[in-house]
Design an enzyme around this catalytic site. Structure first.
Site, PDB file in Angstrom:
ATOM      1  N   ASN A 140      48.372  27.607-126.831  1.00  0.00           N
ATOM      2  CA  ASN A 140      48.599  28.197-125.514  1.00  0.00           C
ATOM      3  C   ASN A 140      50.102  28.414-125.345  1.00  0.00           C
ATOM      4  O   ASN A 140      50.897  28.016-126.200  1.00  0.00           O
ATOM      5  CB  ASN A 140      48.002  27.341-124.399  1.00  0.00           C
ATOM      6  CG  ASN A 140      48.595  25.936-124.343  1.00  0.00           C
ATOM      7  OD1 ASN A 140      49.795  25.737-124.528  1.00  0.00           O
ATOM      8  ND2 ASN A 140      47.750  24.948-124.070  1.00  0.00           N
ATOM      9  N   GLU A 173      52.274  25.205-125.472  1.00  0.00           N
ATOM     10  CA  GLU A 173      52.369  24.628-126.815  1.00  0.00           C
ATOM     11  C   GLU A 173      53.279  25.454-127.709  1.00  0.00           C
ATOM     12  O   GLU A 173      54.084  24.908-128.472  1.00  0.00           O
ATOM     13  CB  GLU A 173      50.978  24.527-127.429  1.00  0.00           C
ATOM     14  CG  GLU A 173      50.093  23.487-126.762  1.00  0.00           C
ATOM     15  CD  GLU A 173      48.627  23.633-127.120  1.00  0.00           C
ATOM     16  OE1 GLU A 173      47.858  22.703-126.815  1.00  0.00           O
ATOM     17  OE2 GLU A 173      48.245  24.685-127.694  1.00  0.00           O
ATOM     18  N   ASP A 208      39.565  23.946-127.279  1.00  0.00           N
ATOM     19  CA  ASP A 208      38.593  23.637-128.330  1.00  0.00           C
ATOM     20  C   ASP A 208      37.559  24.754-128.436  1.00  0.00           C
ATOM     21  O   ASP A 208      37.136  25.126-129.540  1.00  0.00           O
ATOM     22  CB  ASP A 208      37.875  22.318-128.031  1.00  0.00           C
ATOM     23  CG  ASP A 208      38.801  21.120-128.048  1.00  0.00           C
ATOM     24  OD1 ASP A 208      39.737  21.107-128.865  1.00  0.00           O
ATOM     25  OD2 ASP A 208      38.597  20.196-127.240  1.00  0.00           O
TER      26      ASP A 208
END
Length: 344
Positions: A215, A218, A286
C-alpha cells in the site's frame, strides 16, 4: 484501444479468470499468526481504576497473517499449501487445528520450541444495541529464531514441485529469513511460475519476484520518504519495479483504488470497485495479494489480475474483521462495476 476500453476489457477478462481459480495450488509462505477476539458489552466504570467494565459476551479465534492469506486463497477456490512456523504451544495447536478444519494440509507448518506462537488478542466492546469496536490489542510473540532456517528450506524445496505460484506473506516476524526467501524466489523463477511479495517492512529484499502489492504507506516507508501526491506514487512504484526487478508493482491506495505499474513502462489507475461505506480494511491486503497471485497462476495478465484483486478487496472491506470473499461474490461485484455508468 482507449484506456477506458482497456479497463473494461480487463474486467471482462477477470470475470472469465474467476472460473479458472479452482484447483490452483499456491504456496503461501510467511508468518502464521493467531488472531484472538474477546467481545464484551460495556456496563459501567470500574471502582478499581478509571476503566470500563466489560461483561463477557463471546470469543473467537481466526488465522492471522499468512494464515489469513491462506484462508483467502481457499475461499476463492484455490488450494493453499502453507509454509511457516508456529510455537510448540497451545496457540500453535490452534493455528494447526484451524488450518486442518479448512481441509488444508499442514505438512509445511513447522513447530519452533524456542519461540511462542505470535498471537494478537483484540478486545472489542460496545454498549447494548451498538456495534462492538476494538478498544485494545495485546500482542504476544517475537521473531522466530535462525535455528529453524534449514528446516524451512528443506520443507520449502519439498513443497515447491507441485504448486503453480508462490505468495510471500511477510508480517515482519522473520519466518521468511534471507535464505528462505532466496530459495523460494530462485525456484519460482527456475520453474517459471509467478510469485507475489506482500511484505510490510522488507519489500525491497524480495528482488526477483513477479509482482509486489504494497500500500502507499508501506511503499513510502520502505523507500524512506512520504508519498504526498500522484507523482510521488508513480515515482515510488517505478523505483520499486527497478529495485525488485519485477514484472509489476500493484500499489493499493485505499479509497483511490490501485495504481498498476508494469516493467514495460505502462501504468494504469484502477478506481475502487466499492461505492458504499467501508466497514473495515483489516486483512484487505491479504485479499489483494491472494486474488492477484491466484489469477496469475491461472494465466491472467497483470492488469486483469489486478482488477480481480481490486474487486475481491471491495467485497471484504464491506465487513468487519479479516474476512474472505468467494468467487460468486466477486463475480457479482465485477458485473455491477462493469455495468456502472461511472466509467470515463
Amino acid at each position: 484501444m482507449a484506456l477506458d476500453e482497456r479497463l473494461k476489457w480487463a474486467c471482462d477478462k477477470a470475470l472469465k479468470t474467476l472460473d479458472l481459480l479452482a484447483g490452483q495450488r499456491i504456496l503461501v509462505a510467511g508468518d502464521f499468526l493467531l488472531d484472538r477476539y474477546v467481545i464484551g458489552r460495556s456496563t459501567r466504570l470500574s471502582r478499581e481504576a478509571p476503566v470500563v467494565v466489560l461483561e463477557h459476551e463471546s470469543g473467537r479465534t481466526n488465522l492471522g497473517g499468512a494464515g489469513n492469506a491462506t484462508r483467502n486463497v481457499l475461499a476463492l477456490g484455490g488450494e493453499p499449501v502453507p509454509l511457516g512456523l508456529v510455537g510448540e504451544d497451545r496457540e500453535g495447536d490452534e493455528v494447526v487445528e484451524l488450518l486442518r478444519a479448512g481441509g488444508i494440509d499442514t505438512h509445511g507448518i513447522l513447530r519452533d520450541p524456542e519461540r511462542p506462537t505470535v498471537t494478537k488478542t483484540r478486545i472489542l466492546a460496545g454498549a447494548a444495541n451498538t456495534a462492538r469496536q476494538q478498544v485494545l490489542r495485546i500482542d504476544k510473540g517475537e521473531e522466530y529464531g535462525s535455528s529453524q532456517i534449514e528446516r524451512l528450506n528443506r520443507r520449502a524445496r519439498s513443497l515447491l514441485g507441485d504448486v503453480g505460484a508462490v505468495l510471500f506473506s511477510d508480517y515482519g516476524y522473520s519466518t521468511l529469513a534471507p535464505p528462505v526467501r532466496s530459495c523460494l524466489i530462485q525456484v519460482a523463477r527456475t520453474r517459471n511460475i509467478p510469485s507475489c511479495a506482500d511484505s510490510r517492512y522488507r519489500l525491497t529484499e524480495y528482488r526477483g519476484v513477479t509482482v509486489a502489492t504494497p500500500n502507499e504507506e508501506e511503499a513510502g516507508a520502505v523507500l524512506g520518504r512520504a508519498l504526498r501526491n500522484d507523482a510521488d506514487v508513480t515515482s515510488a512504484g517505478r523505483e520499486l519495479l527497478s529495485r525488485l526487478s519485477a514484472r509489476a508493482v500493484v500499489l493499493t491506495r485505499g479509497n483511490l483504488g490501485m495504481r498498476v505499474l508494469e516493467g514495460t513502462g505502462f501504468f494504469r489507475d484502477i478506481p475502487p470497485a466499492r461505492k458504499g461505506e467501508v466497514a473495515d480494511v483489516t486483512g484487505a491486503g491479504d485479499t489483494v495479494a491472494s486474488a492477484l497471485v491466484l489469477a496469475l497462476a491461472a494465466g491472467s495478465d497483470i492488469l486483469s489480475a489486478a482488477v480481480l484483486a481490486n474487486t475481491a478487496a471491495s467485497v471484504v472491506v464491506g465487513r468487519r474483521g479479516a474476512t474472505t470473499a468467494v468467487p460468486e461474490e466477486v463475480a457479482r461485484a465485477l458485473e455491477a462495476w462493469r455495468s456502472s455508468s461511472e466509467w470515463t
